[in-house]
Motif scaffolding. Structure first.
Motif, PDB file in Angstrom:
ATOM      1  N   THR A 126       0.714  81.904  45.868  1.00  0.00           N
ATOM      2  CA  THR A 126       0.297  81.599  44.499  1.00  0.00           C
ATOM      3  C   THR A 126      -0.571  82.741  43.999  1.00  0.00           C
ATOM      4  O   THR A 126      -0.836  83.701  44.727  1.00  0.00           O
ATOM      5  CB  THR A 126      -0.528  80.296  44.426  1.00  0.00           C
ATOM      6  N   SER A 132      -2.934  76.965  47.341  1.00  0.00           N
ATOM      7  CA  SER A 132      -2.112  76.029  48.102  1.00  0.00           C
ATOM      8  C   SER A 132      -2.570  76.018  49.558  1.00  0.00           C
ATOM      9  O   SER A 132      -3.038  77.023  50.070  1.00  0.00           O
ATOM     10  CB  SER A 132      -0.633  76.438  48.043  1.00  0.00           C
ATOM     11  N   SER A 379       9.738  77.067  41.220  1.00  0.00           N
ATOM     12  CA  SER A 379       9.033  75.790  41.168  1.00  0.00           C
ATOM     13  C   SER A 379       8.338  75.472  42.486  1.00  0.00           C
ATOM     14  O   SER A 379       7.227  74.952  42.504  1.00  0.00           O
ATOM     15  CB  SER A 379      10.017  74.662  40.838  1.00  0.00           C
ATOM     16  N   ARG A 380       8.977  75.790  43.600  1.00  0.00           N
ATOM     17  CA  ARG A 380       8.493  75.296  44.875  1.00  0.00           C
ATOM     18  C   ARG A 380       7.931  76.386  45.790  1.00  0.00           C
ATOM     19  O   ARG A 380       6.859  76.237  46.359  1.00  0.00           O
ATOM     20  CB  ARG A 380       9.667  74.593  45.591  1.00  0.00           C
ATOM     21  N   PRO A 383       5.139  78.599  43.179  1.00  0.00           N
ATOM     22  CA  PRO A 383       4.848  77.851  41.959  1.00  0.00           C
ATOM     23  C   PRO A 383       4.012  78.682  40.989  1.00  0.00           C
ATOM     24  O   PRO A 383       3.124  79.416  41.409  1.00  0.00           O
ATOM     25  CB  PRO A 383       4.070  76.627  42.464  1.00  0.00           C
TER      26      PRO A 383
END
Lengths: 402, 497
Positions: A126, A132, A379-380, A383
């Motif tokens: 990130t 995260s 998205s995963r 992110p």
């Protein structure tokens, strides 16, 4: 008395149906590619590893640390601007074959110069150090059904933490295991429903001898209590031994420390890059035929100051170099936009500006080499990275190795 | 499934640190055995006596920086250890580097000796303690409030934090433990709060003015809010990641924590010795009221952050988060929700009193069910072997420290503020099992040669967990040493049941 190898050779007959890396069923899909991520902790100096000897500001700003293809210890010339550090002998050969590629002026999205936070960012994928608690490589594996990962580390690194199944491996203890003891333990473990399968795989792994001979030799010769076991040649060689198998892990991680060159940089970088270079060689050799389907990325958390400090070293900076290699790579070129290091070109008047976000390289490899969809990547896996486009054209040619 | 235990083995293995000879007999009434330990509290004072305090360690660090600064000619004199960065040696001459190295040598040696003494004491307590349930709780909370020594500035303080902030409160109120931890130098250094400056504080305004005057030249850039501690104190230490807080709550809480720092150069000036390692620096504290999780906290300097911590400690989300973690640690990776609810209620009903929560746990039938089992972490595995064989390291903990590193759980080094995983999935893997077999071989070599008859020893350690196949394997071992190795490497020995 039987040696361990002989004993395991016979014992393995009984466990032959237990694959070391079960449930991998990709071979028929043609997507049998491999990806290794190598993290150099400490901050490798980009101006030392990929010297921009052709930049008009380079000699002046680097002084005694300046490298050049025409120096007494010549750097490996890549083009009219860039060269590779003299210790990159094997990498230079790979470059000539189109299987090695530096990316210049690259950095993770965090530019704060803290090791701890920058590494967190490189690992969690990130733009924030605390963005995260899981790692992007684990989330990548979780996006690829049926794929397992391998972390060549004793402690699961953040890069590989998360819900996806990842095994760890690190060099074994120098303690020999009595083969008779092992023989007695096998039926005991076979009766434990939770431990039976991993124990059988442990035995099978020993039988498969994943440690390259050089690795065993290095461990045997290392003094007891010596802090560092392994190093990049052993760890990358071991990763290659696992990944080179047809049913081996497709995604793996290796880490190394000791790149934080605040003082006496020339000598440290010379020996550390030689280790990385030897690691590339041992990895390629261990991969064997699988090399053609492989891409690896070598990254570090930040580059270093453009100016040399008062102790023959450099301090924490921003833009640095990244390396890609592998038989599936479209390499043999220098990637990235060079921001220059003349006056007014440096970031905050001290560091190489970063023009490439690590994530665009990661995303480019994961998309085109591992087949992870761009929507999952945005998205995963990474992110909040919608604005960071994957770099195209990193793979040699679509499925050329298949 | 592997071995199945009973209440006695559960008390000794799952709640305690594994049996030492005689423990199983002593725990014939398992609940009473645990209750008595809670009443006694932590022991081990004899092993901890004489270890330096955090104030001593801070003084050492400051002296170390002072020496480095002397060797540094001009420039960057503002740096000190609070910025987490050592000034380098002067020039690049070998002589200068060698002189600095020599000057630092005695300090380096002393710090190495201190660290080994800390780790050694910790291992000896685990090996010998008569209150292993309390000791497991100490380690549980130490990992809950993880400080990883891979962060250079925090490396000396993780062990003293366990002694100074965790042990005194392990059977007391969580609210007190929380305050002790968040004001401990270990946490303030590890999560960067010592560098956090309120933008509108006196110091923050001065830094802003200097930057405006000098331009962004990369000099003296310390300053500004750092949210590391504020975030982790919510996400990891109290309400948990699903505790209902927003980024605004994190920022507000972090503002309240500005000024929470540690004793530094000025507190030690002229040979002074501060009473506290914690220092509140009003000039770095962001003025104004703060709003956290819907509640407003008036300006009050240190008291403001303290009040927010106390508020967080009493949140229902904190009760659930802590109770779930405790149940996961003591019962199973996936504990019964009813048990967690009961523990959380107990926590809130008793003003965050941890002993009440532990009592609820051990009085609950779910804690003793046949589903209750945990796979030993590497630290559990090594500790239980040391306890079983009463291996005395004689002040030389290095082999055990090396073993823990190789097994994947180096002491105080989880490399993350989240601590080491408490879930079997992270520890059951082929490489780890293989290394345990190797470790069993290595540990068996340390068992006193006069050790008893191996089968009787195994019965004393495993009790009813010793199944016939494992007994057979031990009986058939070619030597005493191999018999001990078989015991330690057996699947039964890998579980807390």
């Amino acid at each position: 008395m039987l040696t361990r190898r002989q004993f395991l050779g016979t014992a393995a007959v009984g466990t032959a149906t237990l694959l070391v890396w079960p449930k991998l069923t990709f071979a028929a899909t043609g997507a049998d590619t491999r990806f290794l991520f190598v993290l150099l902790r400490g901050g490798l100096d980009g101006l030392e590893s990929v010297p921009p000897y052709g930049d008009p500001g380079y000699q002046a700003i680097r002084g005694a640390l300046a490298l050049s293809p025409s120096a007494a210890k010549p750097a490996h010339k890549l083009d009219s601007v860039f060269a590779l550090h003299p210790s990159f002998n094997y990498a230079a050969q790979l470059y000539a074959q189109g299987q090695f590629m530096p990316v210049v002026a690259a950095a993770p999205p965090y530019w704060g110069r803290s090791h701890f936070q920058a590494q967190n960012c490189v690992e969690n994928g990130t733009s924030k150090p605390d963005g995260s608690q899981t790692g992007w490589l684990n989330r990548c594996i979780a996006s690829m059904p049926g794929v397992d990962g391998l972390a060549c580390a004793a402690v699961m690194p953040l890069t590989m933490r998360g819900s996806a199944k990842v095994e760890t491996w690190s060099p074994p203890l120098p303690t020999e295991v009595n083969p008779i003891l092992l023989q007695r333990l096998q039926p005991l473990y076979a009766a434990d429903t939770r431990l039976a399968s991993p124990f059988a795989r442990a035995v099978a792994q020993q039988n498969d001898s994943p440690v390259p001979e050089s690795g065993i030799g290095m461990l045997a010769s290392s003094k007891p209590g010596k802090k560092k076991q392994g190093g990049l040649p052993v760890m990358m060689g071991a990763a290659g031994t696992f990944m080179g198998k047809s049913d081996g892990p497709r995604v793996a991680f290796v880490e190394d420390e000791g790149w934080d060159t605040h003082a006496n940089e020339a000598a440290i970088v010379t020996s550390k890059i030689a280790e990385l270079d030897a690691g590339l060689k041992s990895f390629q050799q261990a991969m064997g035929g699988m090399w053609g389907r492989t891409i690896l990325i070598v990254a570090t958390e930040f580059g270093r100051t453009a100016h040399v400090n008062g102790t023959g070293g450099t301090d924490h900076g921003t833009g640095g170099s990244m390396f890609l290699a592998g038989g599936a790579l479209h390499g043999g070129r220098v990637a990235g936009q060079w921001p220059g290091i003349g006056s007014g070109e440096l970031y905050q008047n001290r560091d190489v500006h970063a023009t490439t976000d690590f994530r665009s390289v990661f995303k480019g490899v994961l998309a085109s080499h591992l087949g992870v969809s761009e929507s999952l990547l945005a998205s995963r896996v990474f992110p909040g990275s919608d604005g960071v486009a994957p770099i195209d054209g990193l793979v040699r040619s679509a499925r050329a190795a298949a | 499934m592997g071995a199945t235990g009973n209440a006695v083995t559960a008390a000794v293995n799952r709640f305690g640190l594994g049996a030492k000879p005689g423990d199983l007999a002593g725990a014939h009434d398992p609940r009473a055995w645990l209750e008595t330990q809670l009443a006694r509290g932590p022991d081990g004072a004899q092993f901890l006596a004489g270890l330096p305090t955090s104030i001593d360690y801070l003084r050492d660090e400051i002296q170390l920086f002072a020496i480095r600064r002397e060797f540094k000619q001009g420039g960057r004199g503002r740096r000190d250890f609070l910025t987490g960065k050592m000034p380098g040696p002067p020039g690049d001459t070998k002589a200068a580097a060698a002189a600095l190295k020599q000057a630092l040598q005695p300090y380096r040696q002393e710090q190495r000796k201190d660290l080994l003494a800390e780790f050694s004491a910790r291992i000896r307590i685990a090996t010998g303690t008569a209150t292993p349930f309390v000791e497991r709780l100490v380690r549980f909370w130490s990992n809950h409030f993880a400080v990883s020594v891979d962060k250079f500035s925090a490396r000396l303080f993780a062990a003293p934090m366990e002694r100074e902030a965790i042990r005194p409160h392990v059977t007391g109120r969580f609210a007190d433990m929380l305050l002790a931890v968040e004001t401990h130098p270990a946490m303030l250094l590890y999560l960067d709060n010592v560098r956090s400056v309120g933008p509108d504080s006196r110091l923050g305004r001065r830094i802003a003015a200097r930057l405006a005057r000098d331009g962004d030249a990369g000099k003296g850039k310390a300053g500004g809010l750092n949210e590391n501690l504020g975030r982790e104190a919510m996400e990891l230490h109290t309400v948990g990641v699903n505790g209902g807080y927003t980024q605004a709550d994190v920022t507000e809480f972090s503002r309240a924590l500005t000024g929470w720092s540690v004793a530094a150069k000025r507190e030690f000036a002229n040979g002074r010795q501060p009473d506290s390692a914690f220092v509140f620096r009003a000039n770095a504290h962001e003025p104004g009221a703060r709003r956290v999780l819907g509640k407003t906290f008036a300006e009050g300097g240190f008291e403001q952050g303290k009040a927010i911590l106390d508020f967080l400690a009493h949140r229902p989300a904190t009760a659930r988060h802590l109770s779930l973690q405790l149940a996961q640690h003591f019962v199973s990776d996936d504990p019964p929700p009813a048990l967690v609810d009961r523990m959380a209620k107990s926590y809130l009903d008793h003003d965050t009193d941890l002993a009440a929560v532990y009592r609820t746990l051990i009085e609950s039938p779910e804690a003793w069910g046949s589903e209750a089992r945990k796979f030993k972490t590497p630290q559990d595995f090594v500790t239980s072997a040391l306890r079983a064989a009463q291996i005395d390291l004689q002040g030389r903990p290095q082999p055990v420290l090396g073993l823990l590193t190789t097994l994947g759980q180096p002491v105080f080094d989880p490399r993350s503020p989240a601590g080491f995983s408490d879930n079997s999935a992270n520890w059951v893997d082929p490489d780890g099992l293989w290394k345990r077999v190797q470790a069993a071989e290595a540990l068996s070599a340390h068992v006193a040669s006069g050790g008893g008859e191996p089968l009787a020893f195994a019965q004393d350690i495993l009790g009813p967990l010793l199944d016939e196949d494992t007994a057979q394997a031990i009986r058939r071992a070619e030597s005493k040493r191999q018999a001990y190795a078989t015991l330690f490497a057996s699947p039964t020995f890998q579980w807390r049941v």
